[in-house]
Design a protein around this motif. Structure first.
Motif, PDB file in Angstrom:
ATOM      1  N   THR A 156      65.484  52.521 -16.604  1.00  0.00           N
ATOM      2  CA  THR A 156      64.476  51.478 -16.442  1.00  0.00           C
ATOM      3  C   THR A 156      63.773  51.586 -15.093  1.00  0.00           C
ATOM      4  OG1 THR A 156      66.157  49.935 -15.629  1.00  0.00           O
ATOM      5  CG2 THR A 156      65.669  49.884 -17.975  1.00  0.00           C
ATOM      6  N   LEU A 157      64.530  51.949 -14.045  1.00  0.00           N
ATOM      7  CA  LEU A 157      63.905  52.125 -12.737  1.00  0.00           C
ATOM      8  C   LEU A 157      62.992  53.345 -12.726  1.00  0.00           C
ATOM      9  CD1 LEU A 157      66.917  51.314 -10.369  1.00  0.00           C
ATOM     10  CD2 LEU A 157      64.910  49.884 -10.834  1.00  0.00           C
ATOM     11  N   GLY A 158      63.364  54.387 -13.478  1.00  0.00           N
ATOM     12  CA  GLY A 158      62.498  55.562 -13.581  1.00  0.00           C
ATOM     13  C   GLY A 158      61.165  55.232 -14.226  1.00  0.00           C
ATOM     14  N   LEU A 240      69.027  46.561 -13.000  1.00  0.00           N
ATOM     15  CA  LEU A 240      68.595  46.752 -14.387  1.00  0.00           C
ATOM     16  C   LEU A 240      67.576  45.686 -14.770  1.00  0.00           C
ATOM     17  CD1 LEU A 240      68.828  47.999 -17.230  1.00  0.00           C
ATOM     18  CD2 LEU A 240      70.815  46.529 -17.622  1.00  0.00           C
ATOM     19  N   ALA A 241      67.848  44.435 -14.391  1.00  0.00           N
ATOM     20  CA  ALA A 241      66.912  43.344 -14.684  1.00  0.00           C
ATOM     21  C   ALA A 241      65.587  43.552 -13.958  1.00  0.00           C
ATOM     22  CB  ALA A 241      67.538  42.006 -14.297  1.00  0.00           C
ATOM     23  N   ILE A 242      65.658  43.972 -12.698  1.00  0.00           N
ATOM     24  CA  ILE A 242      64.426  44.239 -11.936  1.00  0.00           C
ATOM     25  C   ILE A 242      63.630  45.357 -12.589  1.00  0.00           C
ATOM     26  CG2 ILE A 242      63.533  45.101  -9.730  1.00  0.00           C
ATOM     27  CD1 ILE A 242      65.898  43.713  -8.363  1.00  0.00           C
ATOM     28  N   GLY A 243      64.314  46.422 -12.979  1.00  0.00           N
ATOM     29  CA  GLY A 243      63.628  47.536 -13.628  1.00  0.00           C
ATOM     30  C   GLY A 243      62.963  47.128 -14.920  1.00  0.00           C
ATOM     31  N   LEU A 244      63.651  46.309 -15.719  1.00  0.00           N
ATOM     32  CA  LEU A 244      63.079  45.856 -16.992  1.00  0.00           C
ATOM     33  C   LEU A 244      61.837  45.002 -16.768  1.00  0.00           C
ATOM     34  CD1 LEU A 244      66.317  44.942 -18.986  1.00  0.00           C
ATOM     35  CD2 LEU A 244      64.706  46.788 -19.516  1.00  0.00           C
TER      36      LEU A 244
END
Length: 257
Positions: A156-158, A240-244
């Motif tokens: 997700t960060l990618g 993970l939440a930030i990436g999403l």
């Protein structure tokens, strides 16, 4: 059920694309093994002082290179692939087809996770055969939790970081520039027990250090210790939440001018 079939078919297509580029596939799997061998050649007879005590270099580098492999497959590769797909107009063209864009992105993510898990298996086998580092069967649930959560987080960060990548040519510099410094301060290349306190504090904020710590804990725990590094898993969940959120709100499907 229709979406699942589409996802599996697109993932199979991504897999075909991957293996039809033999040089890229070859070096994807060779580089982690090369790092494992090089570090063990240099430090193989040494023992490292870590946060949890003294450990042989070979036992340190197996989970460390596993962390490097997952970051490379699930963050670096997917960020660059998505940047190039966007600049070629591929993602924009996908919106004009029956294939939903989320299926296209999810298939790339799923394939990246599968490559990451394959790399994990290869490193574990190499560590066991070459350096007598056993697979942590007693803490396998903790290890799998860290691997799955870490893979999802870095995927997700990618995708999220492509929001700040202006074009495909700039993606290697931006993506590697955001990952390499963190790899050096996150107990991947060398233990950071002698680092200044502010460096250690900074590393713990970002996701690579917690991921590395969760893997090291799972590999080294035994007996009554479950191997779960709860604080590290919480940090990974936050990222993970930030990436999403960033990926869903700011990912540009069209080339940037």
């Amino acid at each position: 059920m229709k979406s699942l079939i589409l996802l599996l078919n697109q993932t199979r297509y991504e897999n075909k694309i991957f293996w039809r580029n033999p040089p890229a596939a070859f070096f994807t799997f060779v580089f982690p093994l090369m790092f494992l061998v090089i570090f063990n050649v240099i430090f193989g007879d040494d023992e490292f002082e870590t946060e949890n005590g003294t450990i042989a270099a070979s036992a340190f580098y197996v989970p460390a290179i596993i962390a490097l492999s997952v970051v490379s497959a699930c963050y670096t590769n997917i960020a660059m692939n998505m940047s190039f797909a966007r600049d070629r107009g591929l993602i924009k063209r996908i919106t004009g087809t029956p294939l939903p864009t989320w299926i296209f992105v999810s298939a790339k993510t799923l394939h990246a996770c599968l490559i990451g898990m394959l790399l994990v298996g290869i490193i574990m086998i190499a560590g066991s055969l070459l350096y007598d580092v056993s697979v942590p069967t007693s803490t396998l649930p903790a290890l799998m939790t860290a691997l799955l959560l870490g893979s999802a987080t870095f995927c997700t960060l990618g995708i999220a970081i492509t929001a700040v990548v202006p074009n495909a040519d700039a993606s290697p510099a931006i993506v590697n520039g955001s990952a390499l410094p963190l790899l050096f301060i996150s107990d991947v290349f060398i233990p950071m027990t002698q680092a200044p306190e502010w460096v250690t504090w900074l590393a713990k904020i970002f996701p690579i250090k917690p991921f590395s710590t969760a893997l090291h804990t799972a590999f080294r725990s035994s007996g009554n210790n479950s191997g779960f590094e709860i604080n590290s898993l919480i940090v990974l969940t936050v990222w993970l939440a930030i990436g999403l959120i960033v990926a869903s709100k700011f990912f540009p499907s069209s080339p940037k001018n």
